[in-house]
Design a protein around this motif. Structure first.
Motif, PDB file in Angstrom:
ATOM      1  N   MET A   1       0.843  -1.175   0.000  1.00  0.00           N
ATOM      2  CA  MET A   1       0.000   0.000   0.000  1.00  0.00           C
ATOM      3  C   MET A   1       0.888   1.238   0.000  1.00  0.00           C
ATOM      4  N   ASN A   2       0.590   2.183  -0.846  1.00  0.00           N
ATOM      5  CA  ASN A   2       1.300   3.459  -0.913  1.00  0.00           C
ATOM      6  C   ASN A   2       0.463   4.526  -0.225  1.00  0.00           C
ATOM      7  N   VAL A   3       1.146   5.434   0.460  1.00  0.00           N
ATOM      8  CA  VAL A   3       0.482   6.560   1.100  1.00  0.00           C
ATOM      9  C   VAL A   3       0.964   7.823   0.413  1.00  0.00           C
ATOM     10  N   LEU A   4       0.022   8.644  -0.031  1.00  0.00           N
ATOM     11  CA  LEU A   4       0.345   9.877  -0.745  1.00  0.00           C
ATOM     12  C   LEU A   4      -0.318  11.059  -0.053  1.00  0.00           C
ATOM     13  N   THR A   5       0.328  12.195  -0.119  1.00  0.00           N
ATOM     14  CA  THR A   5      -0.274  13.440   0.310  1.00  0.00           C
ATOM     15  C   THR A   5      -0.574  14.242  -0.943  1.00  0.00           C
ATOM     16  N   ILE A   6      -1.814  14.692  -1.060  1.00  0.00           N
ATOM     17  CA  ILE A   6      -2.243  15.363  -2.283  1.00  0.00           C
ATOM     18  C   ILE A   6      -2.805  16.738  -1.942  1.00  0.00           C
ATOM     19  N   ASN A   7      -2.354  17.753  -2.649  1.00  0.00           N
ATOM     20  CA  ASN A   7      -2.942  19.090  -2.548  1.00  0.00           C
ATOM     21  C   ASN A   7      -3.968  19.209  -3.654  1.00  0.00           C
ATOM     22  N   ILE A   8      -5.206  19.422  -3.283  1.00  0.00           N
ATOM     23  CA  ILE A   8      -6.286  19.515  -4.259  1.00  0.00           C
ATOM     24  C   ILE A   8      -6.408  20.963  -4.723  1.00  0.00           C
ATOM     25  N   LEU A   9      -6.210  21.176  -6.011  1.00  0.00           N
ATOM     26  CA  LEU A   9      -6.254  22.520  -6.575  1.00  0.00           C
ATOM     27  C   LEU A   9      -7.627  22.856  -7.148  1.00  0.00           C
ATOM     28  N   ASN A  10      -8.371  21.851  -7.519  1.00  0.00           N
ATOM     29  CA  ASN A  10      -9.675  22.053  -8.136  1.00  0.00           C
ATOM     30  C   ASN A  10     -10.700  21.215  -7.375  1.00  0.00           C
ATOM     31  N   PRO A  11     -11.826  21.809  -6.962  1.00  0.00           N
ATOM     32  CA  PRO A  11     -12.837  21.070  -6.210  1.00  0.00           C
ATOM     33  C   PRO A  11     -13.362  19.829  -6.947  1.00  0.00           C
ATOM     34  N   LYS A  12     -13.314  19.839  -8.271  1.00  0.00           N
ATOM     35  CA  LYS A  12     -13.764  18.676  -9.036  1.00  0.00           C
ATOM     36  C   LYS A  12     -12.898  17.456  -8.737  1.00  0.00           C
ATOM     37  N   ALA A  13     -11.619  17.690  -8.468  1.00  0.00           N
ATOM     38  CA  ALA A  13     -10.716  16.591  -8.150  1.00  0.00           C
ATOM     39  C   ALA A  13     -11.117  15.924  -6.837  1.00  0.00           C
ATOM     40  N   GLU A  14     -11.582  16.727  -5.892  1.00  0.00           N
ATOM     41  CA  GLU A  14     -12.021  16.173  -4.618  1.00  0.00           C
ATOM     42  C   GLU A  14     -13.223  15.249  -4.818  1.00  0.00           C
ATOM     43  N   MET A  15     -14.130  15.656  -5.692  1.00  0.00           N
ATOM     44  CA  MET A  15     -15.285  14.812  -5.998  1.00  0.00           C
ATOM     45  C   MET A  15     -14.841  13.492  -6.615  1.00  0.00           C
ATOM     46  N   LEU A  16     -13.851  13.548  -7.506  1.00  0.00           N
ATOM     47  CA  LEU A  16     -13.344  12.318  -8.120  1.00  0.00           C
ATOM     48  C   LEU A  16     -12.739  11.392  -7.067  1.00  0.00           C
ATOM     49  N   LEU A  17     -11.991  11.966  -6.140  1.00  0.00           N
ATOM     50  CA  LEU A  17     -11.396  11.159  -5.081  1.00  0.00           C
ATOM     51  C   LEU A  17     -12.474  10.539  -4.185  1.00  0.00           C
ATOM     52  N   GLU A  18     -13.511  11.301  -3.894  1.00  0.00           N
ATOM     53  CA  GLU A  18     -14.609  10.767  -3.082  1.00  0.00           C
ATOM     54  C   GLU A  18     -15.315   9.628  -3.810  1.00  0.00           C
ATOM     55  N   ASN A  19     -15.457   9.748  -5.132  1.00  0.00           N
ATOM     56  CA  ASN A  19     -16.058   8.658  -5.915  1.00  0.00           C
ATOM     57  C   ASN A  19     -15.190   7.405  -5.860  1.00  0.00           C
ATOM     58  N   LEU A  20     -13.879   7.576  -5.938  1.00  0.00           N
ATOM     59  CA  LEU A  20     -12.971   6.430  -5.828  1.00  0.00           C
ATOM     60  C   LEU A  20     -13.060   5.790  -4.443  1.00  0.00           C
ATOM     61  N   ALA A  21     -13.247   6.607  -3.426  1.00  0.00           N
ATOM     62  CA  ALA A  21     -13.402   6.073  -2.071  1.00  0.00           C
ATOM     63  C   ALA A  21     -14.728   5.305  -1.951  1.00  0.00           C
ATOM     64  N   ASP A  22     -15.780   5.815  -2.575  1.00  0.00           N
ATOM     65  CA  ASP A  22     -17.072   5.120  -2.560  1.00  0.00           C
ATOM     66  C   ASP A  22     -16.973   3.750  -3.225  1.00  0.00           C
ATOM     67  N   LEU A  23     -16.142   3.647  -4.247  1.00  0.00           N
ATOM     68  CA  LEU A  23     -15.933   2.370  -4.938  1.00  0.00           C
ATOM     69  C   LEU A  23     -14.931   1.472  -4.190  1.00  0.00           C
ATOM     70  N   GLN A  24     -14.447   1.956  -3.043  1.00  0.00           N
ATOM     71  CA  GLN A  24     -13.472   1.252  -2.210  1.00  0.00           C
ATOM     72  C   GLN A  24     -12.166   0.963  -2.950  1.00  0.00           C
ATOM     73  N   LEU A  25     -11.799   1.896  -3.815  1.00  0.00           N
ATOM     74  CA  LEU A  25     -10.520   1.802  -4.517  1.00  0.00           C
ATOM     75  C   LEU A  25      -9.427   2.535  -3.749  1.00  0.00           C
ATOM     76  N   ILE A  26      -9.826   3.538  -2.983  1.00  0.00           N
ATOM     77  CA  ILE A  26      -8.889   4.281  -2.147  1.00  0.00           C
ATOM     78  C   ILE A  26      -9.553   4.535  -0.798  1.00  0.00           C
ATOM     79  N   ALA A  27      -8.750   4.900   0.177  1.00  0.00           N
ATOM     80  CA  ALA A  27      -9.253   5.307   1.489  1.00  0.00           C
ATOM     81  C   ALA A  27      -8.793   6.730   1.740  1.00  0.00           C
TER      82      ALA A  27
END
Length: 68
Positions: free
Chosen positions: A1-27
Motif C-alpha cells: 500500500m502506498n500513502v500519498l499526500t495530495i494538494n487539491i487545486l480544483n474542487p472537481k478533483a475532490e469529488m473524483l477522489l470521493e467517488n474512488l473512495a465510494d468504490l473502495q478503490l482508495i481510502a
C-alpha cells in the motif's frame, strides 16, 4: 500500500477522489489540524525565497566552530 499526500487545486478533483473512495478503490483519511505544523508551514512560506546558499551555511558553521 502506498500513502500519498495530495494538494487539491480544483474542487472537481475532490469529488473524483470521493467517488474512488465510494468504490473502495482508495481510502481517504482527513488530517487533524496540528498547530505546530501550521506554524512550520507559515514560516516556510514566509522564507520561501530566502534560502541560504551552501557557502552561507558553511560560513555560519565556521563562525560557530571558531567560537568554540
Amino acid at each position: 500500500m502506498n500513502v500519498l499526500t495530495i494538494n487539491i487545486l480544483n474542487p472537481k478533483a475532490e469529488m473524483l477522489l470521493e467517488n474512488l473512495a465510494d468504490l473502495q478503490l482508495i481510502a481517504i483519511k482527513s488530517k487533524k489540524n496540528n498547530p505546530f505544523l501550521q506554524v512550520v508551514e507559515r514560516l516556510r512560506k514566509k522564507n520561501e525565497g530566502n534560502i541560504p546558499s551552501l557557502e552561507e551555511i558553511t560560513n555560519e558553521v565556521e563562525i560557530v566552530r571558531a567560537k568554540k
